[in-house]
Write a protein that holds these residues in place. Structure first.
Motif, PDB file in Angstrom:
ATOM      1  N   LEU A 190      23.513   1.193  -7.840  1.00  0.00           N
ATOM      2  CA  LEU A 190      22.948   1.773  -6.940  1.00  0.00           C
ATOM      3  C   LEU A 190      22.081   3.043  -7.544  1.00  0.00           C
ATOM      4  N   ARG A 191      20.915   3.275  -6.782  1.00  0.00           N
ATOM      5  CA  ARG A 191      20.483   4.665  -7.048  1.00  0.00           C
ATOM      6  C   ARG A 191      20.811   5.324  -5.589  1.00  0.00           C
ATOM      7  N   SER A 192      21.263   6.702  -5.714  1.00  0.00           N
ATOM      8  CA  SER A 192      21.623   7.358  -4.641  1.00  0.00           C
ATOM      9  C   SER A 192      20.527   8.436  -4.202  1.00  0.00           C
ATOM     10  N   TYR A 193      19.895   8.730  -3.151  1.00  0.00           N
ATOM     11  CA  TYR A 193      18.965   9.732  -2.513  1.00  0.00           C
ATOM     12  C   TYR A 193      19.612  10.352  -1.644  1.00  0.00           C
ATOM     13  N   VAL A 194      19.199  11.516  -1.250  1.00  0.00           N
ATOM     14  CA  VAL A 194      19.750  12.332  -0.098  1.00  0.00           C
ATOM     15  C   VAL A 194      18.552  12.517   0.960  1.00  0.00           C
ATOM     16  N   ARG A 195      18.830  12.476   2.028  1.00  0.00           N
ATOM     17  CA  ARG A 195      17.940  12.960   3.175  1.00  0.00           C
ATOM     18  C   ARG A 195      17.980  14.490   3.495  1.00  0.00           C
ATOM     19  N   LEU A 196      17.059  15.137   3.170  1.00  0.00           N
ATOM     20  CA  LEU A 196      16.515  16.620   2.998  1.00  0.00           C
ATOM     21  C   LEU A 196      16.746  17.013   4.402  1.00  0.00           C
TER      22      LEU A 196
ATOM     23  N   ARG B 126       8.930  10.809  -6.655  1.00  0.00           N
ATOM     24  CA  ARG B 126       7.676  11.829  -6.101  1.00  0.00           C
ATOM     25  C   ARG B 126       7.580  11.429  -4.768  1.00  0.00           C
ATOM     26  N   LEU B 127       7.250  10.072  -4.716  1.00  0.00           N
ATOM     27  CA  LEU B 127       6.945   9.661  -3.439  1.00  0.00           C
ATOM     28  C   LEU B 127       8.160   9.806  -2.330  1.00  0.00           C
ATOM     29  N   LEU B 128       9.478   9.429  -2.863  1.00  0.00           N
ATOM     30  CA  LEU B 128      10.348   9.609  -2.029  1.00  0.00           C
ATOM     31  C   LEU B 128      10.458  11.188  -1.463  1.00  0.00           C
ATOM     32  N   ALA B 129      10.425  12.069  -2.539  1.00  0.00           N
ATOM     33  CA  ALA B 129      10.578  13.482  -2.290  1.00  0.00           C
ATOM     34  C   ALA B 129       9.560  13.785  -1.044  1.00  0.00           C
ATOM     35  N   GLN B 130       8.177  13.375  -1.269  1.00  0.00           N
ATOM     36  CA  GLN B 130       7.246  13.686  -0.207  1.00  0.00           C
ATOM     37  C   GLN B 130       7.529  13.311   1.070  1.00  0.00           C
ATOM     38  N   CYS B 131       8.564  12.157   1.292  1.00  0.00           N
ATOM     39  CA  CYS B 131       8.715  11.769   2.444  1.00  0.00           C
ATOM     40  C   CYS B 131      10.261  12.056   3.162  1.00  0.00           C
ATOM     41  N   GLY B 132      10.862  12.949   2.231  1.00  0.00           N
ATOM     42  CA  GLY B 132      12.125  13.706   2.614  1.00  0.00           C
ATOM     43  C   GLY B 132      13.318  13.294   1.859  1.00  0.00           C
ATOM     44  N   PHE B 133      13.162  12.627   0.781  1.00  0.00           N
ATOM     45  CA  PHE B 133      14.578  12.089   0.100  1.00  0.00           C
ATOM     46  C   PHE B 133      14.382  12.718  -1.391  1.00  0.00           C
ATOM     47  N   ARG B 134      15.604  13.160  -1.823  1.00  0.00           N
ATOM     48  CA  ARG B 134      15.544  13.723  -3.164  1.00  0.00           C
ATOM     49  C   ARG B 134      16.598  12.894  -3.827  1.00  0.00           C
ATOM     50  N   PHE B 135      16.365  12.551  -5.362  1.00  0.00           N
ATOM     51  CA  PHE B 135      17.262  11.685  -5.970  1.00  0.00           C
ATOM     52  C   PHE B 135      18.415  12.684  -6.286  1.00  0.00           C
ATOM     53  N   GLN B 136      19.657  11.764  -6.111  1.00  0.00           N
ATOM     54  CA  GLN B 136      20.874  12.387  -6.679  1.00  0.00           C
ATOM     55  C   GLN B 136      21.327  12.006  -7.795  1.00  0.00           C
TER      56      GLN B 136
ATOM     57  N   GLU C 240       0.878  -1.106  -0.081  1.00  0.00           N
ATOM     58  CA  GLU C 240       0.010  -0.192   0.092  1.00  0.00           C
ATOM     59  C   GLU C 240       0.836   1.367  -0.047  1.00  0.00           C
ATOM     60  N   GLU C 241       0.338   2.286  -0.778  1.00  0.00           N
ATOM     61  CA  GLU C 241       1.313   3.504  -0.735  1.00  0.00           C
ATOM     62  C   GLU C 241       1.300   4.206   0.404  1.00  0.00           C
ATOM     63  N   ASP C 242       0.383   4.093   1.140  1.00  0.00           N
ATOM     64  CA  ASP C 242       0.289   4.595   2.651  1.00  0.00           C
ATOM     65  C   ASP C 242       1.296   3.870   3.486  1.00  0.00           C
ATOM     66  N   ASP C 243       1.439   2.954   3.331  1.00  0.00           N
ATOM     67  CA  ASP C 243       2.582   1.987   4.141  1.00  0.00           C
ATOM     68  C   ASP C 243       3.923   2.355   3.585  1.00  0.00           C
ATOM     69  N   ASP C 244       4.234   2.627   2.417  1.00  0.00           N
ATOM     70  CA  ASP C 244       5.260   3.012   1.799  1.00  0.00           C
ATOM     71  C   ASP C 244       5.958   4.389   2.477  1.00  0.00           C
ATOM     72  N   SER C 245       4.648   5.341   2.467  1.00  0.00           N
ATOM     73  CA  SER C 245       4.888   6.641   2.953  1.00  0.00           C
ATOM     74  C   SER C 245       5.299   6.822   4.351  1.00  0.00           C
ATOM     75  N   ARG C 246       4.527   5.799   5.090  1.00  0.00           N
ATOM     76  CA  ARG C 246       4.823   5.734   6.371  1.00  0.00           C
ATOM     77  C   ARG C 246       6.220   5.112   6.752  1.00  0.00           C
ATOM     78  N   ALA C 247       6.585   4.213   6.221  1.00  0.00           N
ATOM     79  CA  ALA C 247       7.873   3.387   6.264  1.00  0.00           C
ATOM     80  C   ALA C 247       9.322   4.479   5.996  1.00  0.00           C
ATOM     81  N   LEU C 248       8.928   5.301   4.793  1.00  0.00           N
ATOM     82  CA  LEU C 248       9.769   6.308   4.324  1.00  0.00           C
ATOM     83  C   LEU C 248       9.936   7.222   5.040  1.00  0.00           C
ATOM     84  N   LYS C 249       8.977   7.667   5.859  1.00  0.00           N
ATOM     85  CA  LYS C 249       8.988   8.781   6.853  1.00  0.00           C
ATOM     86  C   LYS C 249       9.532   8.174   8.146  1.00  0.00           C
ATOM     87  N   ASN C 250       9.269   7.054   8.397  1.00  0.00           N
ATOM     88  CA  ASN C 250      10.047   6.436   9.734  1.00  0.00           C
ATOM     89  C   ASN C 250      11.601   6.567   9.389  1.00  0.00           C
ATOM     90  N   LEU C 251      12.039   6.185   8.303  1.00  0.00           N
ATOM     91  CA  LEU C 251      13.273   5.882   7.743  1.00  0.00           C
ATOM     92  C   LEU C 251      13.839   7.371   7.880  1.00  0.00           C
TER      93      LEU C 251
END
Length: 236
Positions: A230-236, A212-222, A128-139
């Motif tokens: 690997l794909r690298s994202y950064v915690r904003l 977009r989902l990752l960005a909403q949860c605080g991560f930007r693709f690098q 579920e996208e809500d679960d992905d969002s919740r988990a990414l925000k926890n991360l």
């Protein structure tokens, strides 16, 4: 909760080290990308195969915490790694960790990317996208600002089978159940008889939607690493 690999755990190392992943290649690229970051979180540590190779390459330079929610996998990881890595049974949907980590990575863990010709997409063991969002925000809450999130890229899922040592055979079968959801069956057979079977579900996000989902949860693709692993994202 993400997929459990309890039914497959007895054969997991045999499958994964006989050509499923090139753990050495992932570990070498991870070490380069982690650089001076020392407090590291692995998402879905499994039996500790990635950790083991990272520790071999980095010596005592990395302090790794590995989380997984499958106890039978963690039992093997503890036997493999001893006290060199902190191992915790943890469901990422319930994770509440202090902002203490300099970096995080997942190699076939909770999230990973697949490459299919010129396209990449994000796979999640959470449906579920809500679960992905919740988990990414926890991360995100567990990572310091500026911390990299490194997601492994692997080949697209395909049906196939191949021999394993000891007269065993491994097979996997993939079936779409909805536009963005799939079932993956793992089989270990001996003389045609199924000796282990694991069914997992996963969800696939097109890469632009995933970013977009990752960005909403605080991560930007690098960037994607030059070797494509690997794909690298950064915690904003």
């Amino acid at each position: 909760m993400a997929n459990s690999y309890t039914a497959l755990s007895r054969h997991y190392d045999l499958i994964m080290t006989s050509g499923y992943y090139d753990y050495g290649a992932y570990a070498r690229t991870l070490v380069t990308q982690l650089g001076d970051h020392k407090e590291i979180l692995e998402l879905g540590v499994g039996t500790g195969l990635v950790c083991e190779r990272l520790m071999e390459l980095s010596g005592a330079g990395l302090r790794i915490t590995g989380i997984d929610h499958t106890e039978s996998m963690l039992t093997q990881a503890r036997a493999r790694l001893g006290d060199r890595v902190r191992l915790i049974r943890q469901d990422i949907l319930e994770m509440m960790a202090p902002r203490a980590f300099d970096a995080a990575y997942s190699v076939g863990g909770v999230w990973y990317c697949v490459q299919d010709e010129d396209n990449t997409s994000l796979c999640s063991h959470l449906l579920e996208e809500d679960d992905d969002s919740r988990a990414l925000k926890n991360l995100a809450a567990a990572l310091r600002p500026g911390a990299p999130l490194l997601l492994a890229v692997q080949q697209a899922h395909r049906d196939y089978h191949r021999p394993l040592p000891g007269g065993l055979e491994y097979a996997q079968e993939i079936r779409a159940v909805e536009d963005d959801r799939y079932l993956k069956d793992y089989f270990v057979r001996q003389e045609g008889e199924v000796v282990a079977h694991q069914r997992c579900q996963f969800r696939v996000y097109p890469q632009d939607r995933a970013d977009r989902l990752l960005a909403q949860c605080g991560f930007r693709f690098q960037y994607a690493t030059g070797d494509g692993l690997l794909r690298s994202y950064v915690r904003l």
